[in-house]
Design a protein around this motif. Structure first.
Motif, short mmCIF file in Angstrom:
data_model
loop_
_atom_site.label_atom_id
_atom_site.label_comp_id
_atom_site.label_asym_id
_atom_site.label_seq_id
_atom_site.Cartn_x
_atom_site.Cartn_y
_atom_site.Cartn_z
N GLU A 109 15.60 -9.08 23.46
CA GLU A 109 17.04 -9.16 23.67
C GLU A 109 17.59 -7.80 24.08
O GLU A 109 18.35 -7.66 25.05
CB GLU A 109 17.68 -9.63 22.36
N LYS B 160 14.13 -15.26 23.62
CA LYS B 160 13.48 -14.35 22.67
C LYS B 160 12.49 -15.11 21.78
O LYS B 160 11.39 -14.64 21.50
CB LYS B 160 14.56 -13.67 21.82
N GLU C 1 18.75 -15.92 23.18
CA GLU C 1 18.08 -16.02 21.87
C GLU C 1 16.92 -17.01 21.92
O GLU C 1 15.89 -16.80 21.28
CB GLU C 1 19.08 -16.38 20.77
N ILE D 208 24.02 -13.99 27.25
CA ILE D 208 24.30 -13.85 25.82
C ILE D 208 25.59 -14.60 25.46
O ILE D 208 26.11 -14.46 24.36
CB ILE D 208 24.34 -12.37 25.37
#
Lengths: 401, 401
Positions: free
Chosen positions: A186, A289, A286, A272
């Motif tokens: 991230e 990730k 996320e 994001i």
């Protein structure tokens, strides 16, 4: 007795804690705490096995100031070493103030919901740390960190004045995987996809991400494409060295890495911003990730070297000179020593060194400090002794680009 | 009175329903039903505006056999035209049997949790449709569908025997977007990333996806990279034409499309396996689908042409000949006529034609039928009349690859 409390249990923390344990004359007692205590326990087990040193571990939510303050009071360190995510810098500084201990980190505070990379939030703590008689040392990693120390060393010993400064960050490591980020994906992807920005004659020049490309032949790695980027030490360097006309930061990326970045950006996976998906909010970055390999899993896979340094052009006794200071770090050697590859190693070792200089009182002060404000010599000396040897070369000419 | 019930309200359904409404002498009454009634209403509004024809709409969950059976009984059609997702073929066939109506679809059944592309599930309905005195027509789209009709036409009129058959599917359309799939992304990406498979001397030869690449110069489009793939009509062609020694399917993809596919596969975004994310299961492919543009939104953006056809080599009166039958369809012209681009148009028109031949009794039978089993002439005739004109060319030589 120099007790320290390390927050965070990722690769950088693992390296710093291992290196602290290797210097138990300086660090008499180490506690490592993070949200997931089992990760701290794994570090402790590795330290015990490698060096026979026992460290304490604890679970802590670093977003929770009261809980962190209580933990600090219980552990009773002289210094809190923040190696957690940069989202937590401010709450940890608050906790240090509340508990009355010094503070060190390796990356500036960043809000979760925007990518800004600036020191303003942390510099705003100046008066509070001063009044408390405490020291906060910001950015004691490699870049930021060592790159600023290299610059300060250049100014102290090699050049009378610096005209241009280029920071060159090359990771020649190869994991053999099609795509992986070598630290928190991230943070890594936020940084890489931010607009480029460099300092030029008193102002910031912005450009689109990853468009200014140059080839540089890095010792130990070979020729690599490197790209003009923004990186947080540019802000402190421009502040503390107003004499430098141009300051730039370059980072190498392979074509495959950039291809992945391009596609993931195109389809929206780097966002994001929350999106609605099957009735609840999801942040695509996320999920990405979660899909990508854990950076800590890359250690045993990574081969090759990093080569990070500063190239400064300026005057020495009235003559123009260009001096290059750099460190070359081998991924496999780094992994053999602490179980973490060179990207973690090159950040974790400077964190240990900054902490060592603070707890021994070699570096001291009241207030919030950047690396540029402190004497480079003891830090440079410790780099050579603790696994990140550097050398100075004089180049024939300034960079041609 | 030929009443039909169309299930599904995507681009293919929209085209088929518009074309049915343009042929109200054949289709006296049309009902379109899908999970989201508003999508049916949008199709109805467009049909009303363009052609002044009123059609009925309804909400239906096509996974629910009882509800679908009840809807069929209420609408009372002679034929159910399944233009929903291929996951629903079996429940819709069940509902047709329960309600006593004929069935047509454009793509073979696929379970949600695996990508198989085979007719076995639907061929297993043979006896039940026979006993019920009903006809199920499978795969009446372009490919599958028209490509099988082209082959049957070749065998009936152009060659005495076919030795090799190649299906060439070129979409020369450009949306101007970095990445988009021109039909349901989940189905599209499943198909493209499946291993290649072709029929060769009585057996299936498998290979890794997207590795056998050839360049072909498509009329109306220009030279394009095309890749050997598996496609469902290969199964029925091999079954009904055991004489053909080699049957292959080729589809064109641009380098950018493949780059996106490569990266999305690398990071795991094409997976249809659930993963745990923030406490609940997520299927990465479904999130990707949510991130990508709705295929229906691409209509007004798409320029260029499709060119899909069959190249057959065989003997005619003892002499080796190679014949190419193909259709060229223009995205913008297709969009102007029904509000949907050529990929939907080339599937929706053959669905309408298959339905027309069934409801008029030109094509009739009891049991489950593939396109290869039916007289190609009336179908070929209607293609020319309803927007998908084709032509036959004799090529100088067989394909060189």
């Amino acid at each position: 007795m120099s007790r320290v409390l390390v927050i965070g249990a990722g690769g950088v923390s693992s390296v710093a804690v291992h290196k602290m344990a290797m210097n138990s004359d300086i660090f008499s007692h180490i506690t490592v705490a993070s949200r997931t205590k089992s990760k701290c326990d794994a570090i402790a087990a590795s330290v015990k096995e490698r060096f026979g040193v026992t460290i304490d571990t604890a679970a802590i939510d670093a977003d929770d100031v009261a809980a962190t303050t209580a933990l600090i009071k219980q552990v009773n360190p002289v210094l809190l070493v923040n190696l957690a995510l940069p989202y937590q810098d401010l709450t940890l500084m608050d906790a240090c103030l509340a508990a009355g201990v010094h503070y060190l980190d390796t990356a500036n505070y960043e809000p979760r919901d925007e990518a800004k990379f600036e020191y303003s939030w942390q510099w705003a703590y100046q008066e509070r740390f001063k009044e408390a008689g405490l020291m906060a040392l910001l950015g004691s990693g490699f870049d930021p960190g060592v790159t600023s120390v290299f610059t300060t060393y250049t100014k102290k010993h090699l050049l009378d004045s610096i005209e241009t400064l280029d920071i060159l960050d090359c990771n020649g490591g190869d994991t053999g995987l099609p795509f992986a980020t070598n630290f928190n994906p991230e943070i890594n992807l936020r940084e890489v996809t931010a607009p480029s920005r460099h300092w030029d004659n008193g102002q910031w020049i912005e450009g689109p991400a990853l468009t200014n490309k140059q080839v540089y032949d890095f010792e130990g790695v070979g020729p690599k494409n490197m790209y003009l980027m923004y990186h947080e030490e540019l802000e402190s360097l421009a502040k503390f060295y107003p004499e430098i006309k141009r300051i730039r930061f370059w980072m190498t990326f392979g074509d495959s890495y950039l291809k992945h970045l391009d596609v993931l950006g195109n389809v929206g996976m780097l966002s994001i911003e929350p999106m609605m998906f099957q009735g609840r909010e999801i942040i695509p970055m996320e999920l990405l990730k979660a899909l990508l390999p854990e950076p800590s899993s890359l250690g045993p896979l990574t081969k090759g070297k990093t080569n990070i340094g500063t190239i400064a052009t300026g005057l020495k006794d009235g003559v123009q000179k260009t001096v290059y200071i750099n460190n070359i770090c081998d991924h496999e050697e780094a992994y053999a020593e602490t179980g973490n590859q060179a990207v973690s190693y090159t950040t974790g070792v400077p964190a240990m060194i900054g902490a060592a200089l603070m707890v021994t009182g070699v570096w001291k002060g009241e207030g919030v400090f950047n690396m540029e404000q402190l004497d480079p010599d003891p830090f440079m000396d410790m780099l050579n002794k603790h696994g990140l040897p550097w050398k100075v070369q004089e180049l024939d000419a300034p960079l041609a680009f």
